[in-house]
Design an enzyme around this catalytic site. Structure first.
Site, PDB file in Angstrom:
ATOM      1  N   TYR A   1      16.140 -22.659  24.991  1.00 24.55           N
ATOM      2  CA  TYR A   1      14.538 -22.931  25.270  1.00 24.55           C
ATOM      3  C   TYR A   1      13.798 -23.423  23.586  1.00 24.55           C
ATOM      4  O   TYR A   1      13.463 -24.809  24.163  1.00 24.55           O
ATOM      5  CB  TYR A   1      13.894 -21.697  25.107  1.00 24.55           C
ATOM      6  CG  TYR A   1      13.068 -21.301  24.647  1.00 24.55           C
ATOM      7  CD1 TYR A   1      11.462 -21.286  25.675  1.00 24.55           C
ATOM      8  CD2 TYR A   1      11.803 -20.622  23.766  1.00 24.55           C
ATOM      9  CE1 TYR A   1      10.332 -22.147  25.494  1.00 24.55           C
ATOM     10  CE2 TYR A   1      10.684 -20.758  23.322  1.00 24.55           C
ATOM     11  CZ  TYR A   1      10.008 -21.172  24.024  1.00 24.55           C
ATOM     12  OH  TYR A   1       8.359 -21.514  23.400  1.00 24.55           O
ATOM     13  N   HIS A   2      14.473 -22.543  22.012  1.00 22.63           N
ATOM     14  CA  HIS A   2      13.533 -24.093  21.652  1.00 22.63           C
ATOM     15  C   HIS A   2      13.507 -25.078  21.587  1.00 22.63           C
ATOM     16  O   HIS A   2      12.809 -26.118  21.230  1.00 22.63           O
ATOM     17  CB  HIS A   2      13.737 -22.860  19.249  1.00 22.63           C
ATOM     18  CG  HIS A   2      13.089 -21.602  19.908  1.00 22.63           C
ATOM     19  ND1 HIS A   2      13.899 -20.057  20.315  1.00 22.63           N
ATOM     20  CD2 HIS A   2      11.335 -21.029  19.587  1.00 22.63           C
ATOM     21  CE1 HIS A   2      13.429 -18.980  20.088  1.00 22.63           C
ATOM     22  NE2 HIS A   2      11.503 -20.020  19.393  1.00 22.63           N
TER      23      HIS A   2
ATOM     24  N   ASN B   1      14.165 -28.204  33.294  1.00 21.32           N
ATOM     25  CA  ASN B   1      13.206 -27.363  33.841  1.00 21.32           C
ATOM     26  C   ASN B   1      11.712 -28.166  33.070  1.00 21.32           C
ATOM     27  O   ASN B   1      10.594 -28.874  33.059  1.00 21.32           O
ATOM     28  CB  ASN B   1      13.005 -25.895  34.344  1.00 21.32           C
ATOM     29  CG  ASN B   1      11.578 -26.107  34.465  1.00 21.32           C
ATOM     30  OD1 ASN B   1      11.635 -25.385  35.738  1.00 21.32           O
ATOM     31  ND2 ASN B   1      10.716 -25.262  33.872  1.00 21.32           N
TER      32      ASN B   1
ATOM     33  N   ARG C   1      10.257 -19.711  29.304  1.00 21.28           N
ATOM     34  CA  ARG C   1       9.099 -19.702  27.416  1.00 21.28           C
ATOM     35  C   ARG C   1      10.485 -18.582  27.499  1.00 21.28           C
ATOM     36  O   ARG C   1       9.880 -17.911  26.004  1.00 21.28           O
ATOM     37  CB  ARG C   1       7.791 -19.579  27.658  1.00 21.28           C
ATOM     38  CG  ARG C   1       7.137 -17.973  28.595  1.00 21.28           C
ATOM     39  CD  ARG C   1       7.346 -17.491  27.669  1.00 21.28           C
ATOM     40  NE  ARG C   1       6.682 -15.897  28.186  1.00 21.28           N
ATOM     41  CZ  ARG C   1       7.076 -14.770  27.940  1.00 21.28           C
ATOM     42  NH1 ARG C   1       8.089 -14.977  26.736  1.00 21.28           N
ATOM     43  NH2 ARG C   1       6.501 -13.577  28.473  1.00 21.28           N
TER      44      ARG C   1
ATOM     45  N   VAL D   1       2.600 -14.272  20.297  1.00 23.94           N
ATOM     46  CA  VAL D   1       1.282 -13.987  20.799  1.00 23.94           C
ATOM     47  C   VAL D   1       1.503 -12.785  21.140  1.00 23.94           C
ATOM     48  O   VAL D   1       2.556 -12.248  21.880  1.00 23.94           O
ATOM     49  CB  VAL D   1       1.000 -15.180  21.925  1.00 23.94           C
ATOM     50  CG1 VAL D   1      -0.712 -14.818  22.078  1.00 23.94           C
ATOM     51  CG2 VAL D   1       1.235 -16.337  22.187  1.00 23.94           C
TER      52      VAL D   1
ATOM     53  N   LYS E   1      11.793 -27.316  23.892  1.00 27.90           N
ATOM     54  CA  LYS E   1      10.238 -27.815  23.132  1.00 27.90           C
ATOM     55  C   LYS E   1      10.759 -29.000  22.188  1.00 27.90           C
ATOM     56  O   LYS E   1       9.796 -29.988  22.279  1.00 27.90           O
ATOM     57  CB  LYS E   1       9.983 -26.475  23.031  1.00 27.90           C
ATOM     58  CG  LYS E   1       9.981 -25.679  23.243  1.00 27.90           C
ATOM     59  CD  LYS E   1       8.605 -25.807  23.977  1.00 27.90           C
ATOM     60  CE  LYS E   1       7.539 -24.338  24.696  1.00 27.90           C
ATOM     61  NZ  LYS E   1       6.751 -25.024  25.870  1.00 27.90           N
TER      62      LYS E   1
ATOM     63  N   THR F   1       6.440 -24.927  20.209  1.00 26.66           N
ATOM     64  CA  THR F   1       6.499 -23.844  18.829  1.00 26.66           C
ATOM     65  C   THR F   1       7.115 -23.372  17.886  1.00 26.66           C
ATOM     66  O   THR F   1       7.302 -24.807  17.385  1.00 26.66           O
ATOM     67  CB  THR F   1       7.796 -22.716  20.333  1.00 26.66           C
ATOM     68  OG1 THR F   1       8.156 -21.346  19.493  1.00 26.66           O
ATOM     69  CG2 THR F   1       9.201 -23.655  20.268  1.00 26.66           C
TER      70      THR F   1
ATOM     71  N   ASN G   1       6.087  -6.026  21.553  1.00 25.07           N
ATOM     72  CA  ASN G   1       5.611  -5.992  22.600  1.00 25.07           C
ATOM     73  C   ASN G   1       5.863  -4.598  22.536  1.00 25.07           C
ATOM     74  O   ASN G   1       6.171  -3.549  23.095  1.00 25.07           O
ATOM     75  CB  ASN G   1       5.758  -6.739  23.802  1.00 25.07           C
ATOM     76  CG  ASN G   1       4.531  -7.479  23.517  1.00 25.07           C
ATOM     77  OD1 ASN G   1       3.480  -7.277  22.877  1.00 25.07           O
ATOM     78  ND2 ASN G   1       4.431  -8.281  25.248  1.00 25.07           N
TER      79      ASN G   1
ATOM     80  N   TYR H   1      15.850  -5.898  15.001  1.00 20.26           N
ATOM     81  CA  TYR H   1      17.560  -6.660  15.275  1.00 20.26           C
ATOM     82  C   TYR H   1      18.189  -6.846  13.659  1.00 20.26           C
ATOM     83  O   TYR H   1      17.418  -7.256  12.931  1.00 20.26           O
ATOM     84  CB  TYR H   1      17.359  -8.048  16.303  1.00 20.26           C
ATOM     85  CG  TYR H   1      17.131  -7.466  17.740  1.00 20.26           C
ATOM     86  CD1 TYR H   1      17.563  -6.610  17.914  1.00 20.26           C
ATOM     87  CD2 TYR H   1      16.526  -9.104  17.496  1.00 20.26           C
ATOM     88  CE1 TYR H   1      17.472  -6.184  18.982  1.00 20.26           C
ATOM     89  CE2 TYR H   1      17.079  -8.763  19.477  1.00 20.26           C
ATOM     90  CZ  TYR H   1      16.429  -8.171  19.764  1.00 20.26           C
ATOM     91  OH  TYR H   1      16.533  -7.238  22.090  1.00 20.26           O
TER      92      TYR H   1
ATOM     93  N   ALA I   1       8.929  -8.774  20.063  1.00 16.20           N
ATOM     94  CA  ALA I   1       9.679  -7.393  19.144  1.00 16.20           C
ATOM     95  C   ALA I   1       7.995  -6.811  19.164  1.00 16.20           C
ATOM     96  O   ALA I   1       8.106  -5.635  18.935  1.00 16.20           O
ATOM     97  CB  ALA I   1       9.799  -8.287  17.733  1.00 16.20           C
TER      98      ALA I   1
ATOM     99  N   GLN J   1       2.680 -23.515  18.655  1.00 17.56           N
ATOM    100  CA  GLN J   1       2.650 -22.144  18.651  1.00 17.56           C
ATOM    101  C   GLN J   1       3.635 -20.773  17.811  1.00 17.56           C
ATOM    102  O   GLN J   1       4.436 -20.371  18.781  1.00 17.56           O
ATOM    103  CB  GLN J   1       1.802 -21.285  20.212  1.00 17.56           C
ATOM    104  CG  GLN J   1       1.386 -20.166  20.205  1.00 17.56           C
ATOM    105  CD  GLN J   1       0.401 -20.093  21.518  1.00 17.56           C
ATOM    106  OE1 GLN J   1      -0.210 -19.992  21.800  1.00 17.56           O
ATOM    107  NE2 GLN J   1       1.294 -20.146  22.890  1.00 17.56           N
TER     108      GLN J   1
ATOM    109  N   SER K   1      17.740 -21.423  19.733  1.00 16.48           N
ATOM    110  CA  SER K   1      18.278 -21.308  21.444  1.00 16.48           C
ATOM    111  C   SER K   1      17.734 -22.511  22.030  1.00 16.48           C
ATOM    112  O   SER K   1      16.902 -23.739  21.284  1.00 16.48           O
ATOM    113  CB  SER K   1      17.406 -20.129  22.107  1.00 16.48           C
ATOM    114  OG  SER K   1      16.036 -20.188  22.181  1.00 16.48           O
TER     115      SER K   1
ATOM    116  N   ILE L   1       6.366 -28.811  38.949  1.00 13.98           N
ATOM    117  CA  ILE L   1       6.082 -30.249  37.850  1.00 13.98           C
ATOM    118  C   ILE L   1       7.345 -31.180  38.220  1.00 13.98           C
ATOM    119  O   ILE L   1       6.997 -32.310  37.330  1.00 13.98           O
ATOM    120  CB  ILE L   1       5.539 -30.404  37.084  1.00 13.98           C
ATOM    121  CG1 ILE L   1       6.516 -29.121  36.151  1.00 13.98           C
ATOM    122  CG2 ILE L   1       3.822 -29.756  37.354  1.00 13.98           C
ATOM    123  CD1 ILE L   1       5.537 -29.479  34.745  1.00 13.98           C
TER     124      ILE L   1
END
Lengths: 440, 440
Positions: B266-267, B203, B185, B296, B270, B229, B325, B340, B323, B293, B264, B160
């Site tokens: 990443y965050h 991106n 993500r 998950v 968003k 997020t 998972n 952590y 964490a 969100q 971060s 995209i």
């Protein structure tokens, strides 16, 4: 103000057709208004200089026949404090604020390098725009500065989005402070179309990310002085604080980043920068000062006035020119001042002589390691209607009849709103403002 | 929880060496812990599927031998309301949340297309990671969905950030709603190095800008459902509201965007998206819902459980695994749970069955033109220590002795803090949560 609307200046403004593309309707043309005229503005600039735009990329400093006199960059700055930063890299040092700042810092005995891709000059070519004042090439500017003052400014031509280039110049120059003006800085430009919106955000955000990584990797103690904008805050219905606000909510209290409500892709890019920088201060211990600058006016500083070849740019078009600049030019050529909508849009303003002062104050009083410091960098607030009145009154003093008309606003913005932004931190550091209102 | 730690699953986890590069010290290896084992987790997945990663770009929908049964996309959705969106484009529809959402919406009779560059699968290759559950290629997934349900999902493979591609698929598919999961993500991924930080922001920010421009240009009424997020808010010392906070300051009051303190790159990306989207809602009248969100968990939804070839991914590594998972996998293989730091880090969590519910609720109750609506999308709050206790207790029920140890925290974050985030808006729209705490 009257120094902006004075007499006996011979200039040759370019025949320029400027069409507003931000929004749907505003079309603003100046081509009919200008020709080869003797117009009563900008006394300081009497000589038309030949343009020479040589753009090439290099990570090695460019020497342009400068006399290698003893370098500037005395270990003592104006306060006689030898512990303060000595080597300052001015990114975007060929631009309007950057050029004035680079000269000012050099004059204050900082060792200065200019880093610039010169893309701002390319925008003029692409859009058919030009500075009203004739500006010399960066190479001639630096050569002239050397011949006038004996001081050396190093030049690195390249793009900070290219990390290899940025890394090399960080290793080469080893800055104690980086002043980062190197961003696409026009809101209307960012709103022209998708590609320019994307360019603005990509260029500004990635460029700043690269600077942060370069500091982390090569100059951990280096102080980042980053140019933000008052436009990051938008026009909230409460007082605007300097970067942070203490909020009490449901019985608990915290001091948080002041909420941001930017209104163009350009202003948004600065919001993104601020968030990114704040994070790296916390995560990596970067020391940073975010200068949320208001709208800058004026051309002359002590340094740019030293020689005609040092003169700064003056943008009067609808893409890079501010409302005040446009009004001055409109008044000068007998065109009605074009007020967008109701004209109640209020912003902070400052003289470019205060811009250079503010940056020097930030450098000489650096942020602490890990500190993300925010200063609101302006000296007065005006609405668009206020500016129109100032220009009208200045015209009267010069015997020029100035009219103003309202035109449809091409921007999505509040045209009547509360606005009260704090700006005490730079005053506390010693800023002595040059007020626009004092000049009447 | 116990369904995550149940019995009799034969899987072949890859021998994977995972080194943490976020921060300075945390090294986490799983290679020794895994081999070819029968481990007591993930009952639903008993078959090892052959991997097939065919990545190519196309703007024409890919048909993969699907039976062209009468298309899904009845004009009535579950509420029997024919005026609600029918055609939904799921960007990032091959990912963890995207895949489950695409199937759920298809099952609910929306006409669904998946847009994905499949770069997430490339990350696995590049980093030597893999889903613990065997996932089929997107082509086989879609073919299987068709053979099981008779429903057709269109597939567009491309990036995209390439606006030409995005324009073509907007013109081709004409979406009524776009669900945008198509971003890098992972916070740890964005912190690995400069190039991945820059990739993440470029991106995510440019991709979202392109989606906004595509909506403006091709589908003005299209509802953007964007995955944000909860991490945008950070961990303020006051209650977290849903997107906005009303502030009274110096005697005046305004409702402002809730201040953002992401931790971060990443965050932060968003956060940048949220600001960009909010502006376009105001400037262009875009209708948008930002789903902030939480973390998950879970693999099964009603749809992914229909056939083994529809099964969703399960990331347990230190880059893409959460964490919870990681704790599940550590418990299963007899490795101590690696907490952590102090483990007081508290966040919002939700079951993936609630993710798909929430997205459908947002689509079937669209934002108004010009509205930037923010929902906090999670159902429960847990600290890392809480998660460790849940997994330890689940282990006990299964006769597994689970230990936990504290390891140096590779992240810069508060390890003990106040956290109280509101999350009522989706409940008010009808969300029926699947609570982790109920499963004990």
């Amino acid at each position: 103000m009257t120094h902006l609307l004075s007499t006996s200046c011979t200039i040759r403004p370019p025949a320029t057709k400027i069409e507003r593309t931000w929004g749907v309707h505003m079309t603003y043309r100046t081509s009919a208004a200008f020709g080869y005229c003797r117009c009563p503005i900008f006394k300081p600039f009497r000589v038309k200089l030949q343009r020479k735009n040589t753009v090439y990329a290099t990570a090695a400093p460019i020497t342009i026949g400068v006399e290698q006199l003893p370098k500037s960059g005395s270990s003592l700055n104006q306060n006689g404090n030898s512990s303060k930063p000595k080597k300052v890299m001015v990114i975007g040092g060929d631009g309007y604020c950057g050029w004035a700042t680079a000269l000012h810092l050099s004059n204050k005995n900082y060792e200065v390098s200019i880093v610039d891709s010169l893309v701002r000059r390319l925008f003029d070519h692409q859009l058919g725009l030009n500075s009203l004042t004739p500006i010399s090439s960066i190479h001639n500017r630096i050569r002239r500065w050397n011949s006038v003052t004996g001081k050396v400014i190093q030049l690195y031509v390249g793009d900070i989005c290219d990390f290899e280039f940025l890394s090399e110049i960080f290793r080469s120059f080893e800055p104690d402070a980086v002043v980062h003006f190197g961003e696409q800085r026009s809101a209307p430009y960012s709103m022209i179309d998708r590609s320019r919106a994307v360019f603005t955000q990509q260029n500004n955000v990635i460029g700043t990310l690269n600077v942060l990584f370069a500091i982390k990797e090569f100059s951990k103690e280096c102080h980042l002085v980053k140019l933000g904008t008052m436009g990051e805050y938008g026009t909230p219905n409460i007082d605007i604080e300097e970067g942070y606000i203490t909020v009490t909510h449901n019985g608990r209290t915290d001091t948080l980043p002041y909420p941001k409500q930017a209104s163009s892709f350009y202003h948004l890019s600065k919001v993104h920068d601020s968030h990114n920088i704040a994070f790296t201060c916390k995560a990596w211990g970067i020391r940073a000062t975010d200068l949320n600058q208001g709208v800058v006016y004026g051309v002359r500083t002590d340094e740019t006035a030293m020689h005609e070849e040092l003169c700064n740019r003056f943008d009067y078009d609808a893409v890079f020119g501010t409302a005040l600049n446009r009004f001055c030019v409109q008044a000068a050529v007998g065109h009605p001042l074009t007020i967008y909508g109701k004209g109640g849009q209020t912003r902070g303003y400052l003289d470019i002589r205060d811009t250079v002062q503010c940056v020097e104050l930030a450098i000489s009083n650096p942020a602490k390691a890990g500190e993300f410091r925010v200063f609101n960098q302006f000296t007065e607030q005006f609405s668009v209607n206020d500016l129109a009145s100032l220009v009208t009154n200045a015209g009267k003093k010069l015997g020029v009849d100035v009219q103003a008309i309202s035109v449809p606003n091409p921007r999505v913005e509040a045209e009547e709103h509360y606005y009260n932004a704090k700006h005490t931190k730079l005053i506390e550091l010693g800023l002595k403002p040059h007020l626009l209102s004092d000049s009447f």
